[in-house]
Scaffold this motif. Structure first.
Motif, PDB file in Angstrom:
ATOM      1  N   LEU A  10      -0.124   4.798   9.995  1.00 18.54           N
ATOM      2  CA  LEU A  10      -1.369   4.037   9.934  1.00 18.54           C
ATOM      3  C   LEU A  10      -2.457   4.684  10.792  1.00 18.54           C
ATOM      4  O   LEU A  10      -3.633   4.712  10.406  1.00 18.54           O
ATOM      5  N   PHE A  11      -2.076   5.226  11.939  1.00 18.43           N
ATOM      6  CA  PHE A  11      -3.051   5.891  12.798  1.00 18.43           C
ATOM      7  C   PHE A  11      -3.593   7.153  12.122  1.00 18.43           C
ATOM      8  O   PHE A  11      -4.800   7.411  12.131  1.00 18.43           O
ATOM      9  N   ILE A  12      -2.722   7.930  11.523  1.00 18.05           N
ATOM     10  CA  ILE A  12      -3.157   9.139  10.805  1.00 18.05           C
ATOM     11  C   ILE A  12      -4.065   8.765   9.637  1.00 18.05           C
ATOM     12  O   ILE A  12      -5.083   9.425   9.391  1.00 18.05           O
ATOM     13  N   THR A  13      -3.722   7.699   8.930  1.00 20.00           N
ATOM     14  CA  THR A  13      -4.563   7.225   7.831  1.00 20.00           C
ATOM     15  C   THR A  13      -5.942   6.814   8.347  1.00 20.00           C
ATOM     16  O   THR A  13      -6.965   7.124   7.730  1.00 20.00           O
ATOM     17  N   TYR A  14      -5.975   6.142   9.493  1.00 18.81           N
ATOM     18  CA  TYR A  14      -7.247   5.749  10.105  1.00 18.81           C
ATOM     19  C   TYR A  14      -8.100   6.976  10.412  1.00 18.81           C
ATOM     20  O   TYR A  14      -9.305   6.990  10.135  1.00 18.81           O
ATOM     21  N   ILE A  15      -7.489   8.012  10.977  1.00 21.47           N
ATOM     22  CA  ILE A  15      -8.231   9.232  11.323  1.00 21.47           C
ATOM     23  C   ILE A  15      -8.788   9.898  10.058  1.00 21.47           C
ATOM     24  O   ILE A  15      -9.945  10.336  10.033  1.00 21.47           O
ATOM     25  N   ILE A  16      -7.983   9.956   9.008  1.00 24.62           N
ATOM     26  CA  ILE A  16      -8.436  10.565   7.749  1.00 24.62           C
ATOM     27  C   ILE A  16      -9.610   9.780   7.169  1.00 24.62           C
ATOM     28  O   ILE A  16     -10.615  10.360   6.736  1.00 24.62           O
ATOM     29  N   ILE A  17      -9.511   8.451   7.178  1.00 23.59           N
ATOM     30  CA  ILE A  17     -10.604   7.620   6.668  1.00 23.59           C
ATOM     31  C   ILE A  17     -11.847   7.757   7.540  1.00 23.59           C
ATOM     32  O   ILE A  17     -12.975   7.813   7.034  1.00 23.59           O
ATOM     33  N   LEU A  18     -11.659   7.833   8.855  1.00 22.10           N
ATOM     34  CA  LEU A  18     -12.790   8.014   9.775  1.00 22.10           C
ATOM     35  C   LEU A  18     -13.525   9.322   9.483  1.00 22.10           C
ATOM     36  O   LEU A  18     -14.753   9.340   9.385  1.00 22.10           O
ATOM     37  N   ILE A  19     -12.798  10.398   9.316  1.00 20.41           N
ATOM     38  CA  ILE A  19     -13.420  11.696   9.034  1.00 20.41           C
ATOM     39  C   ILE A  19     -14.135  11.674   7.682  1.00 20.41           C
ATOM     40  O   ILE A  19     -15.271  12.136   7.551  1.00 20.41           O
ATOM     41  N   GLY A  20     -13.472  11.109   6.662  1.00 21.92           N
ATOM     42  CA  GLY A  20     -14.092  11.016   5.338  1.00 21.92           C
ATOM     43  C   GLY A  20     -15.361  10.186   5.361  1.00 21.92           C
ATOM     44  O   GLY A  20     -16.372  10.552   4.751  1.00 21.92           O
ATOM     45  N   SER A  21     -15.329   9.065   6.076  1.00 17.08           N
ATOM     46  CA  SER A  21     -16.516   8.206   6.185  1.00 17.08           C
ATOM     47  C   SER A  21     -17.632   8.899   6.953  1.00 17.08           C
ATOM     48  O   SER A  21     -18.801   8.778   6.596  1.00 17.08           O
ATOM     49  N   ALA A  22     -17.277   9.612   8.017  1.00 20.36           N
ATOM     50  CA  ALA A  22     -18.280  10.312   8.824  1.00 20.36           C
ATOM     51  C   ALA A  22     -19.007  11.356   7.989  1.00 20.36           C
ATOM     52  O   ALA A  22     -20.229  11.502   8.090  1.00 20.36           O
ATOM     53  N   ILE A  23     -18.271  12.043   7.149  1.00 23.54           N
ATOM     54  CA  ILE A  23     -18.894  13.063   6.296  1.00 23.54           C
ATOM     55  C   ILE A  23     -19.760  12.408   5.230  1.00 23.54           C
ATOM     56  O   ILE A  23     -20.907  12.810   5.008  1.00 23.54           O
ATOM     57  N   LYS A  24     -19.217  11.382   4.568  1.00 26.39           N
ATOM     58  CA  LYS A  24     -19.935  10.734   3.473  1.00 26.39           C
ATOM     59  C   LYS A  24     -21.206  10.032   3.953  1.00 26.39           C
ATOM     60  O   LYS A  24     -22.241  10.090   3.303  1.00 26.39           O
ATOM     61  N   MET A  25     -21.137   9.375   5.108  1.00 29.11           N
ATOM     62  CA  MET A  25     -22.286   8.631   5.628  1.00 29.11           C
ATOM     63  C   MET A  25     -23.190   9.479   6.518  1.00 29.11           C
ATOM     64  O   MET A  25     -24.188   8.985   7.026  1.00 29.11           O
ATOM     65  N   LYS A  26     -22.832  10.734   6.728  1.00 31.10           N
ATOM     66  CA  LYS A  26     -23.591  11.646   7.584  1.00 31.10           C
ATOM     67  C   LYS A  26     -23.784  11.054   8.983  1.00 31.10           C
ATOM     68  O   LYS A  26     -24.897  10.980   9.507  1.00 31.10           O
ATOM     69  N   MET A  27     -22.656  10.627   9.569  1.00 28.73           N
ATOM     70  CA  MET A  27     -22.682  10.068  10.919  1.00 28.73           C
ATOM     71  C   MET A  27     -22.984  11.164  11.929  1.00 28.73           C
ATOM     72  O   MET A  27     -22.764  12.339  11.657  1.00 28.73           O
ATOM     73  N   PRO A  28     -23.473  10.781  13.107  1.00 28.88           N
ATOM     74  CA  PRO A  28     -23.706  11.788  14.152  1.00 28.88           C
ATOM     75  C   PRO A  28     -22.383  12.441  14.574  1.00 28.88           C
ATOM     76  O   PRO A  28     -21.310  11.866  14.389  1.00 28.88           O
ATOM     77  N   LEU A  29     -22.488  13.616  15.144  1.00 26.35           N
ATOM     78  CA  LEU A  29     -21.300  14.388  15.517  1.00 26.35           C
ATOM     79  C   LEU A  29     -20.416  13.658  16.514  1.00 26.35           C
ATOM     80  O   LEU A  29     -19.196  13.783  16.476  1.00 26.35           O
ATOM     81  N   TRP A  30     -21.000  12.855  17.386  1.00 26.96           N
ATOM     82  CA  TRP A  30     -20.219  12.148  18.398  1.00 26.96           C
ATOM     83  C   TRP A  30     -19.382  11.011  17.817  1.00 26.96           C
ATOM     84  O   TRP A  30     -18.500  10.474  18.487  1.00 26.96           O
ATOM     85  N   ALA A  31     -19.619  10.619  16.567  1.00 25.29           N
ATOM     86  CA  ALA A  31     -18.965   9.448  15.995  1.00 25.29           C
ATOM     87  C   ALA A  31     -17.462   9.638  15.803  1.00 25.29           C
ATOM     88  O   ALA A  31     -16.698   8.696  16.012  1.00 25.29           O
ATOM     89  N   ILE A  32     -17.021  10.826  15.428  1.00 24.22           N
ATOM     90  CA  ILE A  32     -15.589  11.030  15.183  1.00 24.22           C
ATOM     91  C   ILE A  32     -14.792  10.949  16.486  1.00 24.22           C
ATOM     92  O   ILE A  32     -13.840  10.162  16.568  1.00 24.22           O
ATOM     93  N   PRO A  33     -15.137  11.712  17.531  1.00 25.14           N
ATOM     94  CA  PRO A  33     -14.366  11.553  18.775  1.00 25.14           C
ATOM     95  C   PRO A  33     -14.494  10.152  19.371  1.00 25.14           C
ATOM     96  O   PRO A  33     -13.536   9.624  19.935  1.00 25.14           O
ATOM     97  N   ALA A  34     -15.658   9.528  19.223  1.00 24.57           N
ATOM     98  CA  ALA A  34     -15.832   8.171  19.744  1.00 24.57           C
ATOM     99  C   ALA A  34     -14.962   7.185  18.967  1.00 24.57           C
ATOM    100  O   ALA A  34     -14.409   6.253  19.545  1.00 24.57           O
TER     101      ALA A  34
END
Length: 64
Positions: A10-34
């Motif tokens: 579930l944690f790995i799935t969360y990370i994959i979804i977080l990265i996919g969402s960050a790319i799709k929504m053009k989140m700031p660079l700090w959003a993934i580590p945060a």
């Protein structure tokens, strides 16, 4: 054994979804580590959500 493999998946799935969402929504660079750090700390997701919403609203208002 029990819960640990499911929890890790579930944690790995969360990370994959977080990265996919960050790319799709053009989140700031700090959003993934945060987002990763927020998932590890108590009440971290609430703080991460607040900061991300605030940042995205500022960006939308600048574009308008």
């Amino acid at each position: 054994m029990g819960v640990f493999p499911a929890h890790g998946m579930l944690f790995i799935t969360y990370i994959i979804i977080l990265i996919g969402s960050a790319i799709k929504m053009k989140m700031p660079l700090w959003a993934i580590p945060a987002g990763v750090l927020g998932s590890l700390l108590p009440f971290g997701p609430f703080i991460f959500d607040h900061l991300l919403k605030k940042n995205l609203q500022e960006n939308v208002s600048k574009e308008a």
